[in-house]
Scaffold this active site. Sequence first.
Site, mmCIF file in Angstrom:
data_model
loop_
_atom_site.group_PDB
_atom_site.id
_atom_site.type_symbol
_atom_site.label_atom_id
_atom_site.label_comp_id
_atom_site.label_asym_id
_atom_site.label_seq_id
_atom_site.Cartn_x
_atom_site.Cartn_y
_atom_site.Cartn_z
ATOM 1 C CD GLU A 131 57.495 39.299 76.368
ATOM 2 O OE1 GLU A 131 56.339 39.207 76.816
ATOM 3 O OE2 GLU A 131 58.253 40.263 76.607
ATOM 4 C CG ASN A 173 52.087 46.735 79.092
ATOM 5 O OD1 ASN A 173 51.662 46.326 80.171
ATOM 6 N ND2 ASN A 173 53.269 46.364 78.608
ATOM 7 C CD GLU A 174 56.519 47.231 81.127
ATOM 8 O OE1 GLU A 174 57.100 47.051 80.045
ATOM 9 O OE2 GLU A 174 56.791 46.598 82.160
ATOM 10 C CD GLU A 196 53.873 43.256 83.233
ATOM 11 O OE1 GLU A 196 55.041 42.930 82.908
ATOM 12 O OE2 GLU A 196 53.131 43.897 82.471
ATOM 13 C CG HIS A 203 58.441 36.155 80.233
ATOM 14 N ND1 HIS A 203 57.863 36.005 81.477
ATOM 15 C CD2 HIS A 203 59.136 37.304 80.272
ATOM 16 C CE1 HIS A 203 58.208 37.047 82.232
ATOM 17 N NE2 HIS A 203 58.981 37.845 81.523
ATOM 18 N NE ARG A 210 56.004 45.027 74.480
ATOM 19 C CZ ARG A 210 56.139 44.383 75.644
ATOM 20 N NH1 ARG A 210 55.656 43.178 75.797
ATOM 21 N NH2 ARG A 210 56.736 44.948 76.651
HETATM 22 C C1 GLA Z 1 56.900 43.819 80.501
HETATM 23 C C2 GLA Z 1 55.593 43.806 79.769
HETATM 24 C C3 GLA Z 1 55.025 42.455 79.574
HETATM 25 C C4 GLA Z 1 56.086 41.464 79.228
HETATM 26 C C5 GLA Z 1 57.121 41.477 80.300
HETATM 27 C C6 GLA Z 1 58.194 40.460 80.058
HETATM 28 O O1 GLA Z 1 56.830 44.127 81.819
HETATM 29 O O2 GLA Z 1 54.636 44.663 80.324
HETATM 30 O O3 GLA Z 1 54.097 42.545 78.533
HETATM 31 O O4 GLA Z 1 56.669 41.800 78.013
HETATM 32 O O5 GLA Z 1 57.719 42.730 80.337
HETATM 33 O O6 GLA Z 1 59.164 40.485 81.048
#
Ligand code: GLA
Length: 669
Positions: A344, A140-141, A296, A347, A102
């Site tokens: 993940e 995202n991030e 998150e 996760h 990604r």
């Molecule tokens: C980040 C991402 C999520 C996921 C988490 C896993 O914060 O935004 O999409 O990958 O990490 O810890």
Amino acid sequence: MFGGDYNPEQWDAATWAADDALMREAQVNTATVGVFSWALLEPAEGSYSFDWLDATLDRLHANGVRVVLATPTASPPPWFTLAHPDALPVRPDGSRLWHGSRDTYCAAAPAYREASLRIAAELGKRYGSHPALAMWHVHNEYGTMCWCDHAASAFRAWLRARYGSLDSLNEAWGTAFWSQHYSSWDEVLPPRATQYLPNPGQSLDFRRFWSDELLARYVEQRDVLRSHTPEVPITTNFMGPENLVMDPWSWGREVDAVAVDHYLSSASPVAGAADIAFVSDWARGIGGGRPWLLMEQAPSTVISDGVLTHRSPGRMLSDSLEYVARGSDSALFFQWRASRAGAEMYHPALVPHAGPDSRMFAETVALGATLSRLGEVAGSVPVPASAAVMVDASSQWALQTRGLPSPHVRHLDVARAVHGALWRSGIGCDVVAAGADLSAYSLVAVPAVYLMSSSSAASLRAYVAGGGQLVVTFCSGIADEQHRIWLDGYPGVLRDVLGIRVEEFHPLQPATSAGLVADGGSWTGRLWTERPRTERLWTGRLWTERLRAEGASVLAAYDSGDLAGLPAVTKHSFGAGTAWYLSTLLSDDALAALLGSIADAAGVPASPPGVSVTRREGTDGRSWLFAFNHGSSAAWVPTSGVDLLTGVAVAGTLEVPPGRYAVIREEAR
Ligand code: GLA
């Protein structure tokens, strides 16, 4: 907001129905949807497939769950890569990355920008009036950097705007050294892989450039969404401070709510709580003290050195309340249901692989039930602290430069040590930017704020002159904002305030420490007592230095080696205030004792050590007190009201047993 990232596109209709029922059972009210869904939403360039997302939003709405709808631009589809190979990210060594993971894009590439704005506009058009829509979650991030030619030309444009002329850039970067003088803008490149040490000014500016470039990408998507939905709040989720590629202080103004993802750094309850306190105080600071969103966190687990470790039962709940206590209006998680496949798949999730008949889901239900009793707290404003710790992204970046006196000194590590010492001493703390208005604080700590402009230094000087208590550690105020050393003795820009002069740095190897002796006295707990000069008082690690007192009094001196007898910790009266200097990283206990004493003397309110007490205030005169006892004996906190977790009334004093916590709606004061 309670819930988290929800990826129904990975599941079938039977699972969706189960999700609906489980979300109701857990009282989930918020789902973040569509974060990485670009390839499904736009399977071919310009052709859209929104049916599944329509169905998802309708279903969530019918189930009483509000949607934080993401733009999917953190993961361009494979067709995009093949159509626009020039938009793939390039590493410093010139190698290009491929799709298959990604975040595979260069945010400065025109094709990527265009495609991102197009999908954002489509989402804005289609879902702007959907009743489930609570908030936009852009991207995202944000956090990818790229060293390609698109990045190079955007970097040059940024440098031209910053410096105006090549002469200024040459001066700022010190290009007279090693034949780096630039005669044309076209010669200026990103700091790509080089034979030996890179130019520090160039590396630092590249980090700043990317922060601004990514912010511009956020702002352009935000503005597209805003044109469709002027009333709907818009944000993006920041990574925790250590992993952050951006300077969050400049982003805080552009988001409607600061949203932070926080993955705990430690499975230990006390270290974990200290970590939560630091990150929460930082998140609150970025937003100027506003409530913020924990966008998150990981249910249950912490990944430590690549190994999955569980938080002990009950901690997901207490940790979530710690964030709320420090200003979060949410407990959102990555993710709702554990994936069956994909990178993940292991996760943790609120609904684990084992399904709802599990400890994890039982804790999810318990958390939902608890949060449902705290709804009234949302929107209330955290009460500012009387102490502050300064955090500065440029100093964090600059201290990562190769070729510095020690690769082991990290600004955020020192900031965390100082914040943690205050936290252990029961002292609430705000996190502030360099140059912030400090007038409301009784105590300000400057932890390895390595870069300091003359104007930031002037604000510290004015703060102390006006009566403030300032604690400065080693590696602060060493270089200007361009990473050029302030001359005539370190820390050049703060010498007068601190009444000291440092001639040489003597950093320590990680496994070594330095002994400190009291120079006439010492702190025991929080009390200053007379001590013989020979008794080892404290130890320091990471750093020591050859320091002269020039007006400051010496509180502790080094006890051996080349620095034996020379000052290690000093105190200087300056104007109406006092400036303290720590030339080494004191052991945790010593740091807590010293900062605790300084805070006491400054009149900073404190709870018993290990007890965290914070307050949030509503607009209607109500307030909520949060108390957590991380110590080993019971604590008593003055308050009156009702405990929202138990319904029990409190009159005058709240008892908090060790390891327990309480949330009190206080009677109007
Ligand atoms: C980040 C991402 C999520 C996921 C988490 C896993 O914060 O935004 O999409 O990958 O990490 O810890």
